[in-house]
Scaffold this active site. Structure first.
Site, PDB file in Angstrom:
ATOM      1  CD  GLU A 135      -2.534   1.419   2.604  1.00  0.00           C
ATOM      2  OE1 GLU A 135      -3.704   1.813   2.592  1.00  0.00           O
ATOM      3  OE2 GLU A 135      -1.911   1.160   3.664  1.00  0.00           O
ATOM      4  CD1 TRP A 136       3.353   5.542  -1.718  1.00  0.00           C
ATOM      5  CD2 TRP A 136       2.980   5.570  -3.925  1.00  0.00           C
ATOM      6  NE1 TRP A 136       4.036   6.618  -2.233  1.00  0.00           N
ATOM      7  CE2 TRP A 136       3.831   6.654  -3.590  1.00  0.00           C
ATOM      8  CE3 TRP A 136       2.609   5.383  -5.255  1.00  0.00           C
ATOM      9  CZ2 TRP A 136       4.294   7.551  -4.546  1.00  0.00           C
ATOM     10  CZ3 TRP A 136       3.079   6.274  -6.208  1.00  0.00           C
ATOM     11  CH2 TRP A 136       3.910   7.342  -5.856  1.00  0.00           C
ATOM     12  NE  ARG A 137      -1.715   6.380   4.452  1.00  0.00           N
ATOM     13  CZ  ARG A 137      -1.859   6.426   5.783  1.00  0.00           C
ATOM     14  NH1 ARG A 137      -1.926   5.320   6.489  1.00  0.00           N
ATOM     15  NH2 ARG A 137      -1.961   7.590   6.400  1.00  0.00           N
TER      16      ARG A 137
ATOM     17  NE  ARG B 251      -6.776   5.651   5.591  1.00  0.00           N
ATOM     18  CZ  ARG B 251      -7.344   5.105   4.528  1.00  0.00           C
ATOM     19  NH1 ARG B 251      -8.209   5.810   3.790  1.00  0.00           N
ATOM     20  NH2 ARG B 251      -7.059   3.887   4.162  1.00  0.00           N
TER      21      ARG B 251
ATOM     22  CD  GLU C 183     -12.409   8.126   7.020  1.00  0.00           C
ATOM     23  OE1 GLU C 183     -11.983   6.956   6.977  1.00  0.00           O
ATOM     24  OE2 GLU C 183     -13.501   8.488   6.519  1.00  0.00           O
TER      25      GLU C 183
ATOM     26  CG  HIS D 265      -9.715   4.448   8.459  1.00  0.00           C
ATOM     27  ND1 HIS D 265     -10.052   4.587   7.129  1.00  0.00           N
ATOM     28  CD2 HIS D 265      -8.726   3.520   8.519  1.00  0.00           C
ATOM     29  CE1 HIS D 265      -9.301   3.764   6.412  1.00  0.00           C
ATOM     30  NE2 HIS D 265      -8.490   3.119   7.221  1.00  0.00           N
TER      31      HIS D 265
ATOM     32  CE  LYS E  59      -8.375  -0.316   6.174  1.00  0.00           C
ATOM     33  NZ  LYS E  59      -7.216   0.520   5.786  1.00  0.00           N
TER      34      LYS E  59
ATOM     35  NE  ARG F 183      -3.375  -3.921  13.580  1.00  0.00           N
ATOM     36  CZ  ARG F 183      -3.630  -3.044  12.610  1.00  0.00           C
ATOM     37  NH1 ARG F 183      -3.541  -3.431  11.351  1.00  0.00           N
ATOM     38  NH2 ARG F 183      -3.956  -1.803  12.888  1.00  0.00           N
TER      39      ARG F 183
ATOM     40  CB  SER G 242       0.352   3.217   7.581  1.00  0.00           C
ATOM     41  OG  SER G 242      -0.413   2.019   7.541  1.00  0.00           O
TER      42      SER G 242
ATOM     43  CD  GLN H 175      -0.007  -0.768  10.081  1.00  0.00           C
ATOM     44  OE1 GLN H 175       1.162  -0.466   9.874  1.00  0.00           O
ATOM     45  NE2 GLN H 175      -1.002  -0.379   9.305  1.00  0.00           N
TER      46      GLN H 175
END
Length: 291
Positions: free
Chosen positions: A75-77, A117, A121, A184, A211, A253, A272, A276
């Protein structure tokens, strides 16, 4: 004959036929979302690793580290990239300029999810809905006829302006890009019924992978999220992602498969979102906890 001897031992073929008949027909038709041969919603949840480098060199170094892990989706933020560029047009050009090198580092077998993002959120910077739409559509539209798009999945926050959400989803589907419709809550965990309805509403909007990511205030909030995930899965309408954030929610998770989440997020270096875990650790725990 069988009707004369009802208590006979079933043959292997008869047993297989009986077991097949016992499986609900809808189960075999359960929808999935596939990118680069990766099938979300089938078997073990996918591990998604965020790339949060602020400069191109840092971004590519993170990509190199990520491809050495079991994660198959990166995932490229975008909101964490080139935060020094305040002008949204300049930022968009920097993103487009960095994309070819990033795509090359991932290789043909790993999928790229692009996410901006918003600050509302939990993201790194604010952005107007119109500008968000332009940025995401510009990435989606890079696909050329007869070629595979450099962007495989796109995240759109479904609480953004309805017109922006609709445009992004429509553009993604025209170009064969999988849509992650996201929500979120960085402060709390809504009630189970509300979470289930959010996932269903995201699906109605056209999200291929709804999601939800929420913040627990106690252990029961984690149970609420997990129960909502199971309830949504009973619709058999396609894959979704459900995450309880922070250290308290870390169990969600690694128990993703048991509770029907199609993917989980893990780190290689800087993460991110709160809670995590390392990608290698998550991969091992997912395997250990397979139901």
């Amino acid at each position: 004959m069988n009707d004369e001897h009802p208590d006979h031992d079933a043959t292997p073929a008869e047993t297989a036929a009986t077991e097949a008949a016992a499986v609900p027909e809808t189960d075999a038709r359960r929808r999935t979302a596939t990118v680069r041969g990766i099938e979300l919603g089938r078997a073990r949840p996918e591990i998604i690793v965020p790339l949060v480098g602020s400069e191109t060199e840092e971004l590519l170094a993170q990509a190199d580290a990520a491809v050495s892990t079991p994660a198959r989706i990166l995932e490229w933020r975008l909101d964490r990239f080139r935060t020094d560029l305040e002008d949204i047009g300049e930022h968009r050009e920097a993103v487009l300029a960095a994309l070819p090198a990033l795509r090359a580092r991932l290789g043909p077998d790993r999928a790229l999810l692009v996410t901006f993002r918003t600050a509302a959120e939990g993201g790194a910077r604010p952005i107007a809905d119109r500008d968000l739409g332009i940025l995401l559509e510009s990435l989606i539209a890079l696909r050329r006829a007869g070629t595979q798009s450099p962007v495989d999945l796109v995240d759109i926050e479904t609480s953004r302006a309805p017109a922006t959400v609709a445009r992004v989803i429509s553009a993604a589907h025209r170009h064969g890009t999988v849509v992650v419709g996201s929500f979120h809550d960085m402060e709390s965990t809504p009630a189970e019924a509300e979470l289930v309805e959010i996932l269903r509403a995201q699906r109605r909007l056209g999200a291929d992978v709804p999601k939800i990511a929420v913040t627990p205030r106690g252990p029961r909030d984690v149970l609420t999220l997990l129960s909502a995930s199971l309830t949504a899965a009973e619709d058999l309408s396609g894959p979704h992602i459900a995450i309880s954030m922070g250290p308290l929610g870390s169990s969600s998770r690694v128990a993703a498969e048991t509770f029907a989440s199609a993917a989980t997020f893990a780190t290689v270096g800087e993460g991110s979102a709160p809670g995590q875990l390392r990608a290698q650790d998550v991969a091992g725990m997912l395997e250990l906890l397979r139901p």
